[in-house]
Design an enzyme around this catalytic site. Sequence first.
Site, PDB file in Angstrom:
ATOM      1  N   ASP A 193     -10.219 -18.261 -19.236  1.00 48.63           N
ATOM      2  CA  ASP A 193      -8.939 -18.925 -18.960  1.00 48.63           C
ATOM      3  C   ASP A 193      -9.068 -20.450 -19.055  1.00 48.63           C
ATOM      4  O   ASP A 193      -8.120 -21.176 -18.743  1.00 48.63           O
ATOM      5  CB  ASP A 193      -8.402 -18.509 -17.582  1.00 48.63           C
ATOM      6  CG  ASP A 193      -9.420 -18.753 -16.473  1.00 48.63           C
ATOM      7  OD1 ASP A 193     -10.184 -19.733 -16.559  1.00 48.63           O
ATOM      8  OD2 ASP A 193      -9.449 -17.965 -15.509  1.00 48.63           O
ATOM      9  N   HIS A 237      -7.074  -5.476  -0.898  1.00 53.63           N
ATOM     10  CA  HIS A 237      -5.906  -4.604  -0.761  1.00 53.63           C
ATOM     11  C   HIS A 237      -4.903  -5.207   0.221  1.00 53.63           C
ATOM     12  O   HIS A 237      -5.195  -5.305   1.416  1.00 53.63           O
ATOM     13  CB  HIS A 237      -6.380  -3.233  -0.278  1.00 53.63           C
ATOM     14  CG  HIS A 237      -5.303  -2.204  -0.203  1.00 53.63           C
ATOM     15  ND1 HIS A 237      -4.637  -1.739  -1.325  1.00 53.63           N
ATOM     16  CD2 HIS A 237      -4.780  -1.533   0.845  1.00 53.63           C
ATOM     17  CE1 HIS A 237      -3.754  -0.837  -0.952  1.00 53.63           C
ATOM     18  NE2 HIS A 237      -3.813  -0.691   0.354  1.00 53.63           N
ATOM     19  N   SER A 255       0.838  -1.196   0.000  1.00 57.10           N
ATOM     20  CA  SER A 255       0.000   0.000   0.000  1.00 57.10           C
ATOM     21  C   SER A 255       0.874   1.246   0.000  1.00 57.10           C
ATOM     22  O   SER A 255       1.693   1.426  -0.894  1.00 57.10           O
ATOM     23  CB  SER A 255      -0.958  -0.031   1.190  1.00 57.10           C
ATOM     24  OG  SER A 255      -1.881   1.019   1.104  1.00 57.10           O
ATOM     25  N   ASP A 281      -7.708  -4.304  -6.832  1.00 55.34           N
ATOM     26  CA  ASP A 281      -7.489  -3.609  -5.573  1.00 55.34           C
ATOM     27  C   ASP A 281      -8.651  -2.633  -5.377  1.00 55.34           C
ATOM     28  O   ASP A 281      -9.216  -2.148  -6.338  1.00 55.34           O
ATOM     29  CB  ASP A 281      -6.146  -2.854  -5.677  1.00 55.34           C
ATOM     30  CG  ASP A 281      -5.685  -2.287  -4.357  1.00 55.34           C
ATOM     31  OD1 ASP A 281      -6.507  -1.670  -3.651  1.00 55.34           O
ATOM     32  OD2 ASP A 281      -4.507  -2.441  -4.018  1.00 55.34           O
TER      33      ASP A 281
HETATM   34 CA    CA Z   1     -11.320 -19.040 -14.390  1.00 53.27          CA
END
Ligand code: CA
Length: 629
Positions: A290, A525, A208, A485
Amino acid sequence: MNPKKITLRLFALLTFASWPFAQAFAQQAQDARPAAAAPTVTCASLMSLSLPNTQILSATEMTTPVAYCNVVGVIDKRVSQQDPDHFTYGIGFELNLPDTWTGRFEMQGGGGTDGSLANPTGFFGTELSAGWAVAADDGGHEDAPGNPLLGWIDDDANAGGTAHFGVDEQARIDYGYNGIEQTTLISKAIIGKYYGSAPQYSYLCGCSNGGRDAMVASQRVPDFFDGIVAGNPGFDLPRAGVAEAWNEVQLAPLATSTDSNGQPYVGDTFQSQDLEVASAAILSACDALDGLVDGIIDNYSACTDERVYPALEAYTCSPTGSNGNTPHGGTCLTAGQVTALKRIFAGAFNSHGQRLYSSWFWDAGIWDPPSAFGAGFALWNVGFPGPPSPTNTAINLTLGAGAIPMVFTTPPVVTPVDGTDSQEGFIFNYNFDTDAPKIYATAPGYRESAMDFMTAIQLMVFNHADLRPFARRGGKIIIYDSVDDGIFSAVDLVNWYNSLLPLRPGPDGGAQSFARMYLIPNMAHCGGGPATNSFNANMLAALTSWVEAGDAPGPIIAANTNTTSPFPSGAPFDPRVAQNFPTGGTRPLCPYPEQSRYTGSGATNDAANFVCINPKGTQPGGRALVGSN
Ligand code: CA
């Protein structure tokens, strides 16, 4: 990618993923350590050290987690004439010196707007125990309750709260970069006196604002550190601050009540079940890109607006829609919510259509399931989940609302924490045409703009971030970030990475020889979220092996420690999400621009069944290259 390279990648991953290999890897890093050293003087004798502009306030022998000497001191202590409160300021620092020293030194970055000391044990939690000397500073100012050894507090609830230090030019600079630099110099001097030799290897690690500290130092003081880890870095923080205001302004029309300061109450604009629906909608558009429906969008660069907008449309509450018509019912989003999400994820603009901050990747981590809660989209933008409250808890409206007028704006706009003219009001009334340019402004008494003293892009050359001095001396930097984030856009970071100097032909631009970046889907985060977010030991081993043995890091294995999937096994999610999520297992984090892919067989919670590939045919960063700057 040619077959030979794929084979090498597969081999590298499969071998690295096996634990014996990981142990050998760690052993190799250990072997690279210098011989252990012991103190040559007593801990107590450090009290009488003479160091420039520095007072040692205590030097105490400690026993846990290992035997070490704890040093607390202050650099450049002064009473501010510029601050109307005439508060005392100084760079408070703390340095821990183990009795058995490996020759390593680590400076730990701060967090938020800093303002405290916290007995540093190492960013990854194990460094002091392993014989590293570890230091941290308070960023040049002290928040309540303050350190009793220092004895001052720089907060003023009527003038910026914990961001009050923004009225003082030197305190701004200490927070921006000087605190880290001075503390490093003094720590190295103390180490030299204590052990009789300088550190063999120096590191800087943080997340951060600490990630910002790390990236800033790599450019400002390229000779200070051999190895750096910058997590979820606020390297472009003032512009992210503009986006914090932008996001709250987009949420304000959804508010149905006002908070205790008379400002829009945004805490119930996106309730947990609403973000669950948003996550399901985004997954419906992008999870399978993916090749595996598992709740993780590894092909984030292909998850474009063109794919996500129709999914959000399909999940919009409608009398004729397939997902119902009940606002906050856990099956659909209101049209107003969808509009707000589109505007937030597109990034901040002024009224002339000029971009003020980058867009954001769409990611399933927009929802932090209760079992995997983190500082994600909700906590930064909306606030803590729970029953309606009269007080906004979104971090953008607390930490952000303090820093944006007081520290990121020049000259500072002095705002009380609460009341009708509060810092929240500054955010909700932010003028993107006239306020946003003030992050670049200087003024009498404030000779550096926020972009000057806070960012890792101030040394850009022809729009390229210049890490040539750091790279030339052999410095190595590992950067990691969450794909989504809640405060710093990974798209902004991808743009920065793609701009790195030196540039050479090839997809990596030569940057991979000294800078490697890992993007982590679903992580909030600096941790949390429905993600494979446990990687500290492997990342620390990767860093030291790269710096000390020259082994550049490839895939870094990350674990998910939940024993049950954070995603429910049914609606609004595809049942395969919970089945294939890497519950209690591992996945590889891949060096950008590579992404993780399932090999097609074997358990989906075992990194051995995944490879890192370079997603040809998609532009690295997806929308990242469009108009960010
Ligand atoms: Ca996936």
